[in-house]
Design a protein around this motif. Structure first.
Motif, short mmCIF file in Angstrom:
data_model
loop_
_atom_site.label_atom_id
_atom_site.label_comp_id
_atom_site.label_asym_id
_atom_site.label_seq_id
_atom_site.Cartn_x
_atom_site.Cartn_y
_atom_site.Cartn_z
N PHE A 1 2.24 0.66 4.51
CA PHE A 1 2.06 1.80 3.72
C PHE A 1 3.34 2.50 3.61
CE2 PHE A 1 -2.06 0.96 5.56
CZ PHE A 1 -2.86 0.71 4.61
N PRO A 2 4.38 1.91 2.91
CA PRO A 2 5.71 2.31 3.19
C PRO A 2 6.04 3.51 2.11
CG PRO A 2 5.75 0.42 1.96
CD PRO A 2 4.29 0.59 2.46
N THR A 3 5.29 3.54 1.10
CA THR A 3 5.55 4.74 -0.01
C THR A 3 4.49 5.77 0.39
OG1 THR A 3 5.96 3.23 -1.67
CG2 THR A 3 5.10 5.50 -2.29
N SER A 4 5.11 7.02 0.51
CA SER A 4 4.40 8.30 0.98
C SER A 4 4.39 9.20 -0.10
CB SER A 4 4.95 8.68 2.20
OG SER A 4 4.69 7.99 3.43
N PHE A 5 3.30 9.78 -0.48
CA PHE A 5 3.31 11.04 -1.17
C PHE A 5 3.10 12.14 -0.48
CE2 PHE A 5 1.42 7.87 -4.44
CZ PHE A 5 2.26 8.19 -5.27
N ILE A 6 4.18 13.20 -0.58
CA ILE A 6 4.09 14.29 0.33
C ILE A 6 2.98 15.50 -0.37
CG2 ILE A 6 5.43 15.96 1.74
CD1 ILE A 6 5.58 13.04 2.35
N GLY B 1 0.83 -1.21 -0.14
CA GLY B 1 0.03 0.06 0.00
C GLY B 1 0.74 1.15 0.01
N LEU B 2 0.12 2.45 -0.19
CA LEU B 2 0.83 3.77 -0.19
C LEU B 2 0.05 4.47 0.58
CD1 LEU B 2 -0.82 5.64 -2.36
CD2 LEU B 2 0.42 4.24 -3.96
N CYS B 3 0.47 5.89 0.96
CA CYS B 3 -0.27 6.78 1.57
C CYS B 3 -0.09 8.17 1.25
CB CYS B 3 -0.08 6.75 2.97
SG CYS B 3 1.63 7.04 3.76
N TRP B 4 -0.98 9.13 1.30
CA TRP B 4 -0.73 10.85 1.14
C TRP B 4 -0.31 11.31 2.54
CZ3 TRP B 4 -3.79 7.64 -1.66
CH2 TRP B 4 -3.86 7.75 -2.85
N ARG C 1 -2.82 16.42 -7.59
CA ARG C 1 -3.30 15.91 -6.21
C ARG C 1 -2.15 16.01 -5.03
NH1 ARG C 1 -5.00 11.10 -7.70
NH2 ARG C 1 -7.11 12.10 -7.92
N CYS C 2 -1.16 16.02 -5.44
CA CYS C 2 0.19 16.17 -4.73
C CYS C 2 0.65 17.71 -4.48
CB CYS C 2 1.49 15.58 -5.06
SG CYS C 2 1.36 13.53 -4.85
N ALA C 3 0.32 18.46 -5.63
CA ALA C 3 0.74 19.76 -5.61
C ALA C 3 -0.38 20.67 -5.23
CB ALA C 3 1.02 20.23 -7.12
N ALA C 4 -0.82 20.42 -4.04
CA ALA C 4 -2.08 21.16 -3.64
C ALA C 4 -1.78 21.50 -1.91
CB ALA C 4 -3.26 19.86 -3.55
#
Length: 436
Positions: free
Chosen positions: A227-232, A83-86, A387-390
């Motif tokens: 959820f090791p991958t994180s979108f910042i 999984g991943l997360c924001w 979505r990330c550039a918000a």
């Protein structure tokens, strides 16, 4: 004087030239060799690239890797992610350091049929350079693939029955001409193949540059291992942090940190990759004590684009991967799309060379993969980036974030697109069978 590596019809019939020894070109070579087709892979550089690029693969890409009998080997060299997360940007930890920002939403990757290889792998994590080396080893082991380094493509001649391609050796400047039934351009976003074929590359470039940083730091003890991958999420310095190897909380591991640079930042790429600049960017992205305690392994600045070739075919020459299309890396849809191109293209060439299908099948390949990019890959990756550039405080206004937090089961149908829409089954198209 140019020399001909293979000039007779018997030597070229069924043979394919692949331009580019990146992962897409090597995957094309591997799958063609598995179909009994001889391949010359021509690479302008002296070695395989170790640049920090793609690292995650999922959806239909896993099916393609399984069909090529390399998925399990890739998992052995990498690891399975669930999984991943924001997240919001890093915040003070109250002890003079930084902690990961609060999680805004989590996306678990579903497992499939436990009796299938792909069902056991919801997502594969493996740096692009290691995946390319796996393809290289497997392709060479077939005995049908020869990889030529230091060979830059300089001319293409397609007479309708075969293709002659001229290459210049980097060491000597000598020219050599190779002949084959088909030529595949898998030579990246600056593709010499595409330029020599006069195929327009249309779309736009994003204003931000990205800095990709491979580094080693201590995995926080508080990290959620599922959820090791994180979108910042951040309006300027958005990015992602993802593990490049199996990790354990409290121990140091290799990670990829990709961070956006302010479009107003006029520094040169050389200045951006200085130690001072890299440390400043890592300070904005990574948790842990301060000053930052990260060992930097590799750094690469690059621009991001949404571009697509006006056609993926000219005669007996075809494009795949970044030579055919480019999209921003948020959501891991770049190399994965290229590998899905490779699967569809090699099925097409297998059908033409080994089973007598008409050359027009390459038009079908071109149209289908172009259509997938235009209606799925490009719009989805575009929204992944936006979505990330918000503003992280307004992130829950986005439909996907809201759905994950309120009704995640509603996304099941959306998730099917990453298998059914993203991937092209050429054999089903030829047979007139709707995709399952």
């Amino acid at each position: 004087m140019a020399t001909s590596a293979s000039s007779s019809d018997g030597a070229t019939r069924g043979k394919v030239i692949v331009v580019g020894a990146g992962p897409v070109g090597l995957f094309v070579a591997l799958r063609l060799a598995q179909a009994g087709i001889t391949v010359d892979v021509m690479e302008k550089d002296a070695t395989l690239s170790d640049a920090p690029r793609a690292a995650g693969y999922y959806g239909g890409t896993l099916v393609a890797l399984a069909r090529a009998k390399v998925l399990e080997k890739a998992v052995d060299r990498g690891f399975v992610s669930t999984g991943l997360c924001w997240r919001k940007p890093v915040a003070d930890d109250g002890e003079g350091g930084k902690r990961y920002g609060d999680i805004i939403a989590r996306l678990p990757f579903p497992y499939g049929d436990p009796n299938s290889v792909t069902g056991k792998v919801p997502s594969l994590m493996l740096p692009q350079s290691k995946l390319a080396k796996l393809f290289f080893d497997e392709a060479k082991a077939t005995g049908l693939v020869t990889v030529h380094f230091n060979m830059a493509l300089t001319a293409i001649q397609d007479d309708g029955n075969s293709v002659k391609a001229t290459f210049t050796r980097a060491e000597s400047g000598a020219q050599e001409t190779y002949q084959a039934s088909f030529l595949v351009g898998a030579d990246g976003g600056k593709s010499s193949t595409r330029k020599l074929l006069n195929i327009p590359f249309k779309g736009h470039s994003w204003p931000e540059r990205l800095l990709a940083i491979d580094c080693v730091f201590e995995t926080p003890r508080t990290v959620e291992s599922g959820f090791p991958t994180s979108f910042i999420i951040h309006p300027v310095h958005f990015g992602l942090v993802l593990p490049l190897e199996r990790f354990e909380p409290g121990k140091r591991s290799a990670y990829r940190c990709a961070v956006a640079i302010d479009p107003r930042d006029s520094r040169s790429d050389e200045e951006l990759t200085s130690k001072e600049s890299v440390d400043d960017l890592l300070d904005k992205m990574l948790p842990g004590p301060r000053p930052i305690n990260a060992e930097v392994l590799r750094v690469a600045p690059y621009r991001i684009h949404q571009l697509c070739a006006s056609s993926f075919r000219r005669g007996r020459c075809v494009l795949a991967g970044d030579a055919a299309h480019l999209n921003n890396p948020f959501g891991g849809m770049g190399l994965s799309s290229g590998l899905l191109d490779a699967e569809a293209l090699t099925d097409s060439l297998d059908l033409i060379i080994n089973e007598g299908s008409p050359l027009s099948l390459l038009d079908t390949y071109s149209s289908e993969r172009q259509r997938v990019f235009q209606i799925f890959t490009s719009p989805v990756s575009t929204m992944n980036k936006l979505r990330c550039a918000a503003d992280p405080e307004l992130a829950n206004e986005d439909w996907l974030i809201r759905a994950l937090n309120t009704n995640p089961s509603s996304l099941k149908e959306y998730g099917r697109h990453f298998y059914d829409t993203w991937r092209t089954n050429m054999r089903s198209l030829v047979a007139g069978v709707p995709p399952s």
